[in-house]
Motif scaffolding. Structure first.
Motif, PDB file in Angstrom:
ATOM      1  N   ASP A 363       0.831  -1.210   0.000  1.00 65.10           N
ATOM      2  CA  ASP A 363       0.000   0.000   0.000  1.00 65.10           C
ATOM      3  C   ASP A 363       0.858   1.250   0.000  1.00 65.10           C
ATOM      4  OD1 ASP A 363      -2.261  -1.538  -0.016  1.00 65.10           O
ATOM      5  OD2 ASP A 363      -2.604  -1.412   2.153  1.00 65.10           O
ATOM      6  N   VAL A 364       1.904   1.245   0.826  1.00 67.77           N
ATOM      7  CA  VAL A 364       2.795   2.407   0.881  1.00 67.77           C
ATOM      8  C   VAL A 364       3.550   2.550  -0.442  1.00 67.77           C
ATOM      9  CG1 VAL A 364       4.843   3.371   1.995  1.00 67.77           C
ATOM     10  CG2 VAL A 364       3.033   2.351   3.377  1.00 67.77           C
ATOM     11  N   LYS A 365       4.028   1.451  -0.998  1.00 69.25           N
ATOM     12  CA  LYS A 365       4.746   1.494  -2.274  1.00 69.25           C
ATOM     13  C   LYS A 365       3.873   2.102  -3.371  1.00 69.25           C
ATOM     14  CE  LYS A 365       6.841  -1.497  -5.777  1.00 69.25           C
ATOM     15  NZ  LYS A 365       7.117  -2.888  -6.199  1.00 69.25           N
ATOM     16  N   ALA A 366       2.593   1.739  -3.391  1.00 65.50           N
ATOM     17  CA  ALA A 366       1.689   2.234  -4.432  1.00 65.50           C
ATOM     18  C   ALA A 366       1.511   3.747  -4.372  1.00 65.50           C
ATOM     19  CB  ALA A 366       0.330   1.551  -4.313  1.00 65.50           C
ATOM     20  N   ARG A 367       1.712   4.330  -3.192  1.00 65.24           N
ATOM     21  CA  ARG A 367       1.500   5.773  -3.034  1.00 65.24           C
ATOM     22  C   ARG A 367       2.803   6.549  -2.848  1.00 65.24           C
ATOM     23  NH1 ARG A 367      -2.803   7.381   1.273  1.00 65.24           N
ATOM     24  NH2 ARG A 367      -2.571   9.299   0.086  1.00 65.24           N
ATOM     25  N   ALA A 368       3.925   5.875  -2.987  1.00 67.01           N
ATOM     26  CA  ALA A 368       5.210   6.480  -2.631  1.00 67.01           C
ATOM     27  C   ALA A 368       5.509   7.756  -3.402  1.00 67.01           C
ATOM     28  CB  ALA A 368       6.335   5.458  -2.853  1.00 67.01           C
ATOM     29  N   PHE A 369       5.089   7.841  -4.660  1.00 66.50           N
ATOM     30  CA  PHE A 369       5.427   9.002  -5.481  1.00 66.50           C
ATOM     31  C   PHE A 369       4.339  10.075  -5.469  1.00 66.50           C
ATOM     32  CE2 PHE A 369       7.830   5.534  -7.689  1.00 66.50           C
ATOM     33  CZ  PHE A 369       9.084   5.964  -7.285  1.00 66.50           C
ATOM     34  N   GLU A 370       3.290   9.873  -4.704  1.00 65.96           N
ATOM     35  CA  GLU A 370       2.235  10.884  -4.631  1.00 65.96           C
ATOM     36  C   GLU A 370       2.722  12.087  -3.843  1.00 65.96           C
ATOM     37  OE1 GLU A 370      -1.450   9.485  -3.115  1.00 65.96           O
ATOM     38  OE2 GLU A 370      -1.541   7.742  -4.441  1.00 65.96           O
ATOM     39  N   PRO A 371       2.420  13.309  -4.316  1.00 66.99           N
ATOM     40  CA  PRO A 371       2.827  14.490  -3.556  1.00 66.99           C
ATOM     41  C   PRO A 371       2.081  14.567  -2.218  1.00 66.99           C
ATOM     42  CG  PRO A 371       1.379  15.112  -5.365  1.00 66.99           C
ATOM     43  CD  PRO A 371       1.702  13.659  -5.551  1.00 66.99           C
ATOM     44  N   PHE A 372       2.812  14.977  -1.192  1.00 64.92           N
ATOM     45  CA  PHE A 372       2.304  15.176   0.168  1.00 64.92           C
ATOM     46  C   PHE A 372       2.008  13.863   0.897  1.00 64.92           C
ATOM     47  CE2 PHE A 372       0.906  19.017  -2.182  1.00 64.92           C
ATOM     48  CZ  PHE A 372       1.736  19.934  -1.565  1.00 64.92           C
ATOM     49  N   PHE A 373       2.309  12.733   0.269  1.00 58.38           N
ATOM     50  CA  PHE A 373       2.167  11.470   0.991  1.00 58.38           C
ATOM     51  C   PHE A 373       3.469  11.161   1.712  1.00 58.38           C
ATOM     52  CE2 PHE A 373       2.851   6.867   1.230  1.00 58.38           C
ATOM     53  CZ  PHE A 373       1.757   6.519   2.026  1.00 58.38           C
ATOM     54  N   SER A 374       3.372  10.856   2.988  1.00 60.99           N
ATOM     55  CA  SER A 374       4.574  10.572   3.767  1.00 60.99           C
ATOM     56  C   SER A 374       4.222   9.630   4.909  1.00 60.99           C
ATOM     57  CB  SER A 374       5.173  11.869   4.332  1.00 60.99           C
ATOM     58  OG  SER A 374       6.281  11.590   5.150  1.00 60.99           O
ATOM     59  N   THR A 375       5.149   8.752   5.238  1.00 66.62           N
ATOM     60  CA  THR A 375       4.987   7.881   6.409  1.00 66.62           C
ATOM     61  C   THR A 375       5.690   8.462   7.628  1.00 66.62           C
ATOM     62  OG1 THR A 375       6.958   6.620   5.755  1.00 66.62           O
ATOM     63  CG2 THR A 375       4.825   5.832   4.952  1.00 66.62           C
ATOM     64  N   LYS A 376       6.323   9.620   7.452  1.00 62.57           N
ATOM     65  CA  LYS A 376       7.023  10.249   8.572  1.00 62.57           C
ATOM     66  C   LYS A 376       6.031  10.950   9.491  1.00 62.57           C
ATOM     67  CE  LYS A 376      11.080  11.053   5.653  1.00 62.57           C
ATOM     68  NZ  LYS A 376      11.963  12.072   5.031  1.00 62.57           N
ATOM     69  N   PRO A 377       6.413  11.156  10.757  1.00 64.53           N
ATOM     70  CA  PRO A 377       5.528  11.867  11.681  1.00 64.53           C
ATOM     71  C   PRO A 377       5.249  13.283  11.184  1.00 64.53           C
ATOM     72  CG  PRO A 377       7.321  10.786  12.858  1.00 64.53           C
ATOM     73  CD  PRO A 377       7.654  10.694  11.403  1.00 64.53           C
ATOM     74  N   GLU A 378       4.136  13.854  11.635  1.00 65.40           N
ATOM     75  CA  GLU A 378       3.777  15.202  11.243  1.00 65.40           C
ATOM     76  C   GLU A 378       4.872  16.172  11.660  1.00 65.40           C
ATOM     77  OE1 GLU A 378       0.056  18.351  11.783  1.00 65.40           O
ATOM     78  OE2 GLU A 378      -0.079  16.316  12.579  1.00 65.40           O
ATOM     79  N   GLY A 379       5.203  17.070  10.726  1.00 62.45           N
ATOM     80  CA  GLY A 379       6.256  18.038  10.998  1.00 62.45           C
ATOM     81  C   GLY A 379       7.634  17.581  10.566  1.00 62.45           C
ATOM     82  N   HIS A 380       7.744  16.350  10.056  1.00 64.39           N
ATOM     83  CA  HIS A 380       9.028  15.815   9.611  1.00 64.39           C
ATOM     84  C   HIS A 380       8.989  15.596   8.091  1.00 64.39           C
ATOM     85  CE1 HIS A 380       9.162  15.004  13.907  1.00 64.39           C
ATOM     86  NE2 HIS A 380      10.483  14.830  13.800  1.00 64.39           N
ATOM     87  N   GLY A 381       9.048  16.684   7.350  1.00 64.33           N
ATOM     88  CA  GLY A 381       9.055  16.593   5.895  1.00 64.33           C
ATOM     89  C   GLY A 381       7.702  16.907   5.288  1.00 64.33           C
ATOM     90  N   THR A 382       7.745  17.296   3.987  1.00 59.37           N
ATOM     91  CA  THR A 382       6.527  17.704   3.279  1.00 59.37           C
ATOM     92  C   THR A 382       5.879  16.566   2.502  1.00 59.37           C
ATOM     93  OG1 THR A 382       7.807  18.331   1.319  1.00 59.37           O
ATOM     94  CG2 THR A 382       7.460  20.031   2.997  1.00 59.37           C
ATOM     95  N   GLY A 383       6.581  15.465   2.324  1.00 53.63           N
ATOM     96  CA  GLY A 383       6.065  14.396   1.476  1.00 53.63           C
ATOM     97  C   GLY A 383       6.242  14.676   0.001  1.00 53.63           C
ATOM     98  N   LEU A 384       7.149  15.621  -0.329  1.00 57.37           N
ATOM     99  CA  LEU A 384       7.363  15.970  -1.732  1.00 57.37           C
ATOM    100  C   LEU A 384       8.680  15.447  -2.283  1.00 57.37           C
ATOM    101  CD1 LEU A 384       6.040  19.634  -1.750  1.00 57.37           C
ATOM    102  CD2 LEU A 384       5.099  17.717  -3.024  1.00 57.37           C
ATOM    103  N   GLY A 385       9.504  14.800  -1.441  1.00 59.77           N
ATOM    104  CA  GLY A 385      10.821  14.364  -1.887  1.00 59.77           C
ATOM    105  C   GLY A 385      10.771  13.391  -3.041  1.00 59.77           C
ATOM    106  N   LEU A 386      10.091  12.253  -2.856  1.00 57.63           N
ATOM    107  CA  LEU A 386      10.024  11.248  -3.920  1.00 57.63           C
ATOM    108  C   LEU A 386       9.207  11.733  -5.113  1.00 57.63           C
ATOM    109  CD1 LEU A 386       9.654   7.781  -2.129  1.00 57.63           C
ATOM    110  CD2 LEU A 386      11.561   8.601  -3.518  1.00 57.63           C
ATOM    111  N   SER A 387       8.167  12.507  -4.857  1.00 57.45           N
ATOM    112  CA  SER A 387       7.363  13.011  -5.973  1.00 57.45           C
ATOM    113  C   SER A 387       8.188  13.963  -6.834  1.00 57.45           C
ATOM    114  CB  SER A 387       6.100  13.702  -5.463  1.00 57.45           C
ATOM    115  OG  SER A 387       6.411  14.851  -4.701  1.00 57.45           O
TER     116      SER A 387
END
Length: 560
Positions: A363-387
């Motif tokens: 499930d996480v792999k399928a969404r890994a490149f989506e913008p703003f998706f992140s498995t990190k805690p809130e406040g630790h990154g924007t979720g835009l790195g892989l996207s």
């Protein structure tokens, strides 16, 4: 569209030959222009073409050469069909076609298309058929989809029912392909949205940034005011970085590709990469002798590699090893493993970042490149790195492959087409020619707030400034004013004169002005095949007054 119609010379055609038709014609034109579906009116025996915006989109590269032309001359490849239509409908008939197959030349090449077409007469004031109104719906995509589905169903029907294992494999492969397609379509849709958001966001940031810079000059040595302006400027910089990441995902960031040697890049980045990971994480770099060169924006490539290393570091949680591998790869038709099923055959440079972390669930792999998706805690990154990495690689005509499993770590591989060109050191010996103390600058920008801020900044730099709200107005100013030294223009503007055409005119005789484009979203005006057009100077919004001054010096530079 109204301007295009208004510019049409009715007296040069048979439309103006019969004044008794003018009222009917005008009424029909107003109806045609206001319709959101593709409509074209074929007037008179010749079938002179008048159409709306939706039809101009359908016409592709043939527009605006069709407007005011006889239909047989405008579409010569289907002249016989159109002549039959005009003659039949002018005789009082009505024609309708569903999924009509035609071959059209819309963008310089023949293409098979299917269309739903509906033709009915338009009468003059005497009630006599004087023209044809045509409603055009292109159904190519649906027809091709139905054909593909029918072919797939036929192929499935022909399979031997006793070969259950084969059927299972085929179904599984098809499901995987459809899943990949849905994922790509989702990312494309989000990318288009984020690109538009970034454009508007950058305009807002530009207004805020320029006014903060001008305000900074006004407050003088007031320490409290300067501190507050500094804090606000820092927020603008963070917003600009966010917009850049959105554009990277949307594949709309302006790239400046060069020949890149992986070995030289790794050497230049070695200190930066080792500072990005703690001493408790081992970082290994493996680059074979004879590694091929690739062609990409080296700054964005370095940023992508750094993003992948940081993601691997966070996955390892300060303990383990990260490995960066570069390899030459020849992908053949019979090699379904390397690069995944979507990598076309060819020669590639593969850059992989490998970690032995916890890996990802499906499930996480399928969404890994989506913008703003992140498995990190809130406040630790924007979720835009892989996207951002995903968008940059695709924009560079490359490919990205993610391999991961829970408990088995993660490998992210970037594939770039090999280039046979040799990398060369940066050019030196560029000197700035003498530049007038005061330049005459023509600012072209449709956003009033952005236009005013640009005027203020240029005036602050000591230049004489003129302005226009679009390309049409700018062309008029250019033709009426002598001595314009610099055209400073937005990329995307309303009006009939596009920014690229305005720049071509201003940069050529007799004006010979220098040109700077400014934009927060380049679209396709000065941007093709993932990179800026040759010779284009682009100042990305939001820009500072220092950026503006430096770019002006750049366009007045010459090689010594």
């Amino acid at each position: 569209m109204a301007r295009r119609i208004a510019a049409f010379d009715w007296q040069d055609t048979e439309l103006g030959a019969r004044s008794g038709w003018s009222g009917s014609l005008n009424a029909n034109i107003q109806m045609l222009l206001g319709c959101p579906v593709p409509l074209v009116m074929l007037w008179g025996k010749a079938g002179t073409m008048i159409y709306n915006d939706a039809y101009s989109v359908f016409a592709g590269g043939r527009h605006p050469f069709l407007l005011g032309k006889p239909v047989e001359e405008g579409w010569p490849e289907v002249a016989a069909f159109n002549r039959h239509v005009v003659d039949t409908v002018l005789a009082g008939g009505v024609l309708s076609y569903r999924d009509k197959p035609l071959v059209l030349h819309r963008n310089g090449q023949p293409e098979d298309v299917w269309m739903d077409l509906h033709y009915s007469p338009v009468v003059d004031e005497a009630g006599v058929p004087a023209g044809v109104i045509a409603i055009v719906f292109e159904t190519t995509e649906r027809v091709l989809a139905e054909q593909a589905r029918t072919e797939a169903e036929q192929a499935l029907y022909l399979l031997n029912q006793n070969l259950e294992e084969r059927v299972g494999l085929e179904v599984k492969a098809r499901a995987a392909a459809e899943d990949r397609l849905r994922q790509v379509q989702k990312l494309e849709a989000v990318g288009g949205l984020t690109g538009g958001v970034a454009h508007d966001f950058n305009n807002v940031l530009q207004v805020i940034s320029s006014n903060l810079q001008l305000l900074k000059l006004c407050v003088g040595d007031d320490a409290r005011s300067q501190d507050r302006i500094k804090a606000a400027n820092a927020a603008v910089a963070r917003g600009a970085k966010l917009a850049q990441q959105l554009l990277a995902f949307a594949r709309r960031q302006p790239l400046s590709p060069t020949v890149v040697s992986p070995a030289r890049m790794a050497e230049a980045m070695s200190d930066l990469l080792r500072r990005a990971v703690p001493e408790s994480i081992q970082l290994d770099v493996s680059i074979p002798d004879g590694a091929w060169n690739l062609y990409a924006d080296v700054t964005q490539l370095e940023s992508a590699l750094l993003n992948l290393v940081i993601n691997a570091r966070d996955a390892l949680r300060d303990a383990g090893a990260i490995r960066i591998e570069v390899a030459n790869l020849v992908r053949t038709e019979d090699d379904p493993v390397n690069g995944g099923p979507d990598l076309p055959p060819g020669e590639y440079v593969r850059i992989s970042v490998i970690d032995g972390g916890p890996g990802m669930t499906e499930d996480v792999k399928a969404r890994a490149f989506e913008p703003f998706f992140s498995t990190k805690p809130e406040g630790h990154g924007t979720g835009l790195g892989l996207s951002m990495v995903f968008g940059f690689v695709k924009q560079s005509q490359g490919h990205i492959d993610l391999r991961t499993a829970v408990g088995k770590g993660t490998t992210v591989s970037l594939y770039f087409p090999r280039t046979h060109r040799e990398d060369t050191p940066d050019d030196e010996g560029v000197v700035v020619s003498d530049m007038p103390r005061e330049l005459t600058v023509l600012v072209v920008e449709d956003n009033a707030d952005v236009r005013l801020s640009a005027i203020d900044m240029l005036a602050q730099l000591g230049h004489r400034v003129m302005s226009a709200k679009d390309g049409d107005a700018a062309l008029a100013v250019l033709q009426q004013t002598e001595g314009i030294d610099l055209l400073f223009t937005d990329v995307v503007m309303p009006g009939t004169v596009r920014s690229s055409e305005l720049a071509r005119i201003a940069g050529g005789p007799p004006y010979n002005a220098r040109v700077i484009f400014a934009s927060g979203y380049t679209r396709d005006e000065i941007f093709h095949d993932g990179r800026l057009d040759e010779g284009v100077v682009l100042l990305s919004k939001p820009y500072s007054i220092e950026d503006l001054a430096r770019t002006i010096r750049q366009v007045f530079a010459q090689r010594g």
